[in-house]
Design a protein around this motif. Structure first.
Motif: not given
Length: 198
Positions: A56-82
């Protein structure tokens, strides 16, 4: 210029893919002395397999994420951005049981993001992550024809990167490394010669 160097072997100093991927990274660093090199060792520090939260953190838009997904997003997205911020990506990809190591698959799972690295339309899928050079250092104890029986390593990587818009990954091969020390050494030497010509 940014070079991303990925290793995924779990065999430490005995790893052929690690030796050859290091040679490939050194080659590009020599060509581009001012390049920044970023190294990620998936064998030593593997990414976890996807869960409902990380998916969910990787694939869902922010408004569809729960709190756990939002917390995981920065770490997960950092792999893709790298990956997306890199001009050259060198990937050490040994064959484990006829395919890639599971830790390399976990890294790839962070790269396949709809709307970011690929999209769908009525015309079919379109890759969005082109514009970078991907060099895959493939090592195999035997010798397997790409797309042949029992070969689910190189063909999978070719298909995956093609899907996200990288149609021309370069494969540097060190095959038959299990056939004895002389053949192993010759295979590594041939792979390094291939790198020198890149």
């Amino acid at each position: 210029m940014k070079i991303l160097h990925i290793d995924s072997a779990t065999t430490g100093a005995a790893s052929v893919s690690r030796e050859v991927s290091a040679a490939a990274t050194a080659h590009f660093k020599e060509l581009y002395p001012d390049a920044e090199v970023v190294y990620r060792d998936l064998g030593v520090e593997p990414l976890a397999h996807l869960t409902p939260t990380t998916t969910g953190a990787i694939r869902l838009p922010a408004d569809a994420q729960d709190d756990n997904m939002k917390a995981a997003f920065p770490t997960e997205r950092a792999v893709l951005d790298e990956f997306l911020s890199s001009d050259i990506v060198v990937i050490g990809a040994p064959m484990y049981n006829f395919t890639i190591p599971s830790q390399l698959k976990s890294w790839l799972d962070r790269l396949g993001v709809p709307g970011v690295t690929f999209s769908y339309s009525e015309a079919g899928p379109q890759g969005l992550a082109g514009g970078r050079k991907v060099v895959i250092v493939s090592s195999q104890g035997g010798e397997y024809e790409q797309g042949g029986v029992m070969e689910h390593q190189e063909q999978y990587l070719k298909d995956f990167f093609g899907f996200i818009g990288i149609d021309d990954p370069i494969f540097v091969r060190a095959n038959k490394t299990g056939f004895g020390p002389d053949i192993r050494a010759a295979s590594i030497a041939a792979a390094k010669e291939q790198i020198a010509a890149l």
